[in-house]
Design a protein around this motif. Sequence first.
Motif, PDB file in Angstrom:
ATOM      1  N   LEU A  75      20.264  40.390  72.084  1.00 31.67           N
ATOM      2  CA  LEU A  75      20.104  39.155  71.309  1.00 31.67           C
ATOM      3  C   LEU A  75      19.583  39.392  69.905  1.00 31.67           C
ATOM      4  O   LEU A  75      19.503  38.474  69.112  1.00 31.67           O
ATOM      5  CB  LEU A  75      19.165  38.201  72.046  1.00 31.67           C
ATOM      6  N   GLY A  76      19.195  40.625  69.616  1.00 30.95           N
ATOM      7  CA  GLY A  76      18.637  40.890  68.296  1.00 30.95           C
ATOM      8  C   GLY A  76      17.137  40.717  68.316  1.00 30.95           C
ATOM      9  O   GLY A  76      16.543  40.361  69.337  1.00 30.95           O
ATOM     10  N   ASP A  77      16.558  40.980  67.159  1.00 30.83           N
ATOM     11  CA  ASP A  77      15.105  40.935  67.055  1.00 30.83           C
ATOM     12  C   ASP A  77      14.576  39.540  67.314  1.00 30.83           C
ATOM     13  O   ASP A  77      15.125  38.539  66.880  1.00 30.83           O
ATOM     14  CB  ASP A  77      14.680  41.387  65.658  1.00 30.83           C
ATOM     15  N   ASP A  78      13.460  39.520  68.050  1.00 34.82           N
ATOM     16  CA  ASP A  78      12.902  38.239  68.398  1.00 34.82           C
ATOM     17  C   ASP A  78      11.914  37.756  67.338  1.00 34.82           C
ATOM     18  O   ASP A  78      11.741  36.574  67.119  1.00 34.82           O
ATOM     19  CB  ASP A  78      12.183  38.368  69.755  1.00 34.82           C
ATOM     20  N   ASP A  79      11.288  38.719  66.698  1.00 34.56           N
ATOM     21  CA  ASP A  79      10.244  38.312  65.751  1.00 34.56           C
ATOM     22  C   ASP A  79      10.485  38.943  64.389  1.00 34.56           C
ATOM     23  O   ASP A  79      11.387  39.757  64.226  1.00 34.56           O
ATOM     24  CB  ASP A  79       8.874  38.731  66.291  1.00 34.56           C
ATOM     25  N   ASP A  80       9.706  38.562  63.446  1.00 38.60           N
ATOM     26  CA  ASP A  80       9.883  39.086  62.101  1.00 38.60           C
ATOM     27  C   ASP A  80       9.002  40.280  61.816  1.00 38.60           C
ATOM     28  O   ASP A  80       8.906  40.723  60.688  1.00 38.60           O
ATOM     29  CB  ASP A  80       9.628  37.980  61.075  1.00 38.60           C
ATOM     30  N   ALA A  81       8.342  40.755  62.871  1.00 36.55           N
ATOM     31  CA  ALA A  81       7.408  41.865  62.680  1.00 36.55           C
ATOM     32  C   ALA A  81       8.137  43.127  62.239  1.00 36.55           C
ATOM     33  O   ALA A  81       9.246  43.357  62.637  1.00 36.55           O
ATOM     34  CB  ALA A  81       6.635  42.142  63.964  1.00 36.55           C
ATOM     35  N   VAL A 126      16.789  43.211  76.150  1.00 40.04           N
ATOM     36  CA  VAL A 126      17.029  41.856  75.653  1.00 40.04           C
ATOM     37  C   VAL A 126      17.211  41.881  74.144  1.00 40.04           C
ATOM     38  O   VAL A 126      18.102  41.254  73.579  1.00 40.04           O
ATOM     39  CB  VAL A 126      15.865  40.919  76.053  1.00 40.04           C
TER      40      VAL A 126
END
Lengths: 288, 402, 242, 244, 322
Positions: free
Chosen positions: D238-244, D234
């Motif tokens: 869609l790219g990174d989901d979070d800024d972690a 995923v």
Amino acid sequence: MLILLTGLLLGGTYTLIALGLTLQYGVARIMNLANGETLVAACFVTFWLYTGYGINPLLGLLVIGPGAFVINWLIYAWLMQPLVKRARNRGMLEVDSILATFGLLFLFQGLMLQAFGGSYFNYEFLARPFSIMGDSFGLNRVVACVAAAVIAAALYVFLYHTDRGTAVRAVAVDPRAARLVAIDVRRTAAFAFALGGAITACAGTLLSTFYTFNTSMGVLFTMKALIIVIMGGVGDIRGAVLAALVLGLTETLVASLLDPGLTLAANYALFILVLLFRPQGIFGKRPA
Amino acid sequence: MLRRSFNVLMLSAALAVGTIGAAMAQDPVRIGVSASKTGPLAGGASGVLWPNIKLWAEKVNKAGGLKVGDQMRPIEIVEYDDKSSPEEAVKNIQRLATQDQVDLIIPPYSTGLNLATAPLIAKYGYPQIVSTGNANDLDQFVKRWPNTFWLLGPAQGIADGIVGTLKDLRDAGKIGNRVAVVNVSDAFGLEMIKTGKPALKQAGFDIVYESSYPLGNQDVAPVIASAKAANPDAFVAYSYPPDSFALTEQAQLQKFNVKAFFVSVGGNLDAYGKRLGAAANGVLIMGGVNASDPVFQAYRKEHLEVTGQEADWWASPVAYASLEILQQAVEHVGSLDKEALNKEIQSGTFKTVIGDVHFDNNINNNNWTVGQWSDGVVHGVRATGNLQGAQQPVIKPVWPSN
Amino acid sequence: MLEVSNLGVRYGRHVALEGVSARVSKGEICVILGANGAGKSSFLGAVAGLVGTEAGTRIVMNGKDVTKLDAHLMVEEGIALVPEGRGIFGELTVAENLRLGSHARRAKPDAGKMLDFVYGLFPRLAERRRQLAQTMSGGEQQMVAIGRALMSKPDILMLDEPSLGLSPLLSKELFKSLATIAAEGFGILLVEQNARLSLKTADRGYLIETGRIVGEDTAPNLLKDPKVMSAYLGDAAAAAAH
Amino acid sequence: MSVPLLAIDRVRKAFGGLVAVNDVSFEVAQGELLGLIGPNGSGKTTMLNLISGALSPTSGNILLSGQPIAGLAAHKIARIGVARTFQLVRVLPSMSAVENVVAGAVFGHNRLWGGEALTLARELLARVGLKGREEIPVAAMTYIDQKRIELARALASNPHVLLLDEWLAGLNPSELRIGMELIREISAQGRTIIMVEHVMDAIRSLCQRCVVMNSGAKIADGISASVLADPEVVRAYLGDDDDA
Amino acid sequence: MNIPRNELLAVGAGLAGAAVLAFLPLVTEGFWLSVSVNIMLYAAICTAWALFSGPTHLVSLASAAFFGVGTYSVAIFIDVLPFPALVLIAVAAGALLAILVGLATLRLSGVYFVIFTLGLAELMGQIVTWVQTNFGGTIGLYIFTDLTEAHLYWMLLALTVIVFMTGWLINRSRLGLALRIIGNDEAVARHVGVDTARARIILFAVSGAFIAVAGAIMAPRYSYITPDAAFNPMTSFLVVIMALLGGTRRLWGPLVGVVPFTLVMDFISGHFPNQTAVIVGIAFLAIVYVLPDGVTGQLESLFRRRRPTDQGLLATTVEEGR
């Protein structure tokens, strides 16, 4: 040493012959088979100015260069632009331009024939010995070689150190991307074609000081120019200069050490080798 | 001078265009020409053949026409360009013979095209007086085509001429034994070297340098440099116009001083003498003329006046002579019957700008073979057969420094 | 600032775009989302003047109708495109590429200022100004491409898949730069497959499917929209996510 | 399990400095329909080009029924039994529909000639739904029909492995349904297929198993449904989901 | 394999036409026979040229090289072997040269191939010159035979018929199909299993051998063979021009170009001997602008009312397969 210098002088001559075509073909993408006729026409005009009106060929350059520039611009605008517009890819343009400039070749030749007839022409200009490191060379050849160096250097400065010149190179590298930086590709191509024609004409002027020429000789020059342009990598002036010098040196070496009868054969052999092993030219990068 | 002749040239070119198709008097004699106006041979043909045809036609018509029997008929030239190609040449001859049905034919320029068209011209029976071609096997050609006539004689004579001159100079103690010889590698150059080289050897010369170079090559500095390095007494070049000029210029530049300096085709051009000026003095050339013959002098003058172009010092008068022979043959026979004309040319004697010509077995054996420049004029110094008026060859002075 | 209405593009019989309308304002980052082959690149190409448009299309830039202008004139109107694959001149140096960027007449007066801005934005380019562009890494080439487009002093900067081929870290840096650029007042219109990352930076977005716009919303709303996920991973995936 | 029909073994392809396919390995069993997916630029098409011989790998092995084919010329691989379609449909525009298919029958793995080739071509055209349109010049055909021709051409060589490169791309929803049905049928007849695809619903419904690539590397390989739910997959799309 | 009726008809009509043409020398011995020899010569060469360049879209300027090789095959052995044997030598020499060149140029496309082949003719001429200079002693070789123009005409007519038959047979063969595929899309060709390199070389060899035979047949007309004449680059250019004028997508395309071109050129050189070059140049430019697809292309688009998609030589020689 004599061989080296003679070869360099010859290479300088070849540089003159090839520089114009490399611009016309590399940037404007017109494979101009009438290149040699442009050159010979300049020879005739120089001859006419010199013997008729006593205008020194070096001064003649100032008339012939700009004149050829205008004429070639018109040729591009009237005759080549329609081909560029209708071509759906580079291959089509190549074939069309080969055919069209082949027609031009006849047209130019015919016009020169009407004006000057078919005989051999030459005249004497600076046919004095000029001594370089103890060997003497024709001053006219030395002058032409120096002029070639000046023209090549000026072209280099123009192409690599001015905005306009960089734009010309950009069109040669990638015409599509060039449009994205507000370069008018059509105008730039016309400019490159005209500039190429002007340089070819200057070459004719300089060569006429030491070559005997006649109307039918253009093809010889076109062949030489084509070989050099392809060897050097289309549109690459550094490549063209290097290829011209290599060719001049090889020819002189072969003529001096092997057999003058083999110079032309050596020429083509070298050309074919380059085509087979580095079809993208001496400096060219392989397409990724 | 150059400027004047150039303007005359331009003017006459314009006039020529204007007079084409100008109506001729009734019932002209139609004379067909097929020769090169374009292509590699155009340079030679435009210098030697075409102007003489023009001069001759104009002169004949000015004099009232060609005398055929008791009629004076104007002549009309029907000309085609063979584009330096044998196919075109053959087609043109066919066109002249069967379409235009010309009365006479002036054959093309160069040995190759003359041979290519010979079978056809023979088929139609026209006399073929070849003024610009030669070979060693002329006897064979004549046997095949008894209607061919070879004005320049066998190649042998022309190639050997310079050998004889060198031998004379050496025997007189004027030059040494060392000869450098170069040739352009095309049919002409090879034919010449093939006979010239053995002749030099047989005459006891040392060939200290020998080389050939490609046709059209004007970058001959290495050739002259190598020849110079061999330190010869004489330099012999079986060359063509562009390279004759280039070789001479390089020799001058590299101060390649020999006592005998010989170039072939091109050295006979008037432009050669004009271009070199005093430096031409003493240069030996292939062919020649009897420059002191007033007939020839008058011819030169007319040539310049009518064509705007200077006649050269070898081939032009020969080409003109071929036309004179044709003319006189018609006048002698009194008709345009080809068979009769051939017979007449085979046996008759003709007064021409190169002197009296008659053919032995269809070959003219009296030819200038070597000439020498002297103050803007070429004097014949050697000839085959019994041509009169040869001058003594002199040693070439060193190139003037400029 | 840029207003596109009823835009249509066909390639022969293939209809790539039909009746597409969109707008971009000053200082705004606008993203166009959609699966492969949905027509995103054709849209940018059409606006840039590289791709011919169908009759009925209207493109207005700063109040001026620029519909049929050729690509090089579009640049003069303030529209700069960073095409997919970057379209930089590989055989030219970085500095030459940037200088070519200011070839447009509109850019000439401020070329020096813009160059400082670009070098400030991408200090790497200043370090490597003499290097041939094709010898640089993918991320650096992207900087050259963006820098070159900025040099024309555009009102709207269009980018086609700028993060393609970049590592996640580099992509993030890239989007940070885009935010900086927008903050300077440039409008940005980008096509991007990295939906989450781009929506986080963008203000607004459009969703294209098979040549038509099927959704338009603010970026935060789109981020939550199941239609976005289904556009990339199929309907079932979107259903599963909820 | 016996020898897999097609084995990709640590295959790598580098263009200059760019590594387009990075030591990827996977296997395909006889009769399998494998989905090869991944975001733009992940190296899927390069992978297909390596299998079909359009490109030769920098390193690694590709075995078809145990026979190495990596680096062979494309026409040799075609004769051994690999047929493909192209991302942007590539028909032979100046030839008729049936001639296009005959091309596959004559030169591919099948090596038929004359009447036999013609018969097979007509049969296949009928199978892909172009019965009665055999003689139409393909240049005059619609996009989906050209895709059908391409498929029929690939099938005409009777290949061991059929490679479909985004064969469903650019179809409208109804065409898509027809296209998927066609693939399902061909697979049901036992043909081994690898399909590169962006239409995820098609992958989900057609392919039991799929391989996911990202930035040239294989990041997942397994049952389609679970692979597509894999957070890493995923994220790739869609790219990174979070800024972690 | 059954042969379609219309093709059989075409073959029949062609053979009948050839039979009629064979009577020409009995009607005219003169100028029109010469013109016909030229037409027949270029009909044979151009058709042979198009056998290769038509389907592969590679413009070959090597015609002069093959022609010269054929001419020299005759010139060198005319005194020791009968003429038919010389023709066989020409076939072998032409094919051999073509195979060598074909192998060397496999990687070249577009304009590089054009220039390579142009250089080839020059190189051959130079080599022959050099060999003759150093080993032969003369450059000119004489060819004296008793062959008349009528004989040449008949031989060329036969050659043309054979070229056409070969072209027709190739079109009906696997090779022909392979070529059509290559001409449409070389990448597809490779991927359906066509050995494109092999097809290209075989075809080049066939084409080259025919052109060499044409050279061999024409040799007697020259009488005197020199490298300049035998390897005249103009031959190559004329061939390309006439073939393109006619169009290369049909076997009979070049023929449609050769006949009018030869007649028009002839008319021009007959009526404007001093302005030939100018008029030819203008005519040429006009052709390029007015007939971009050649005559046959124009005819076909008239019939079909829509432009075919694969027109234009070299159209598909862009980089492929990445």
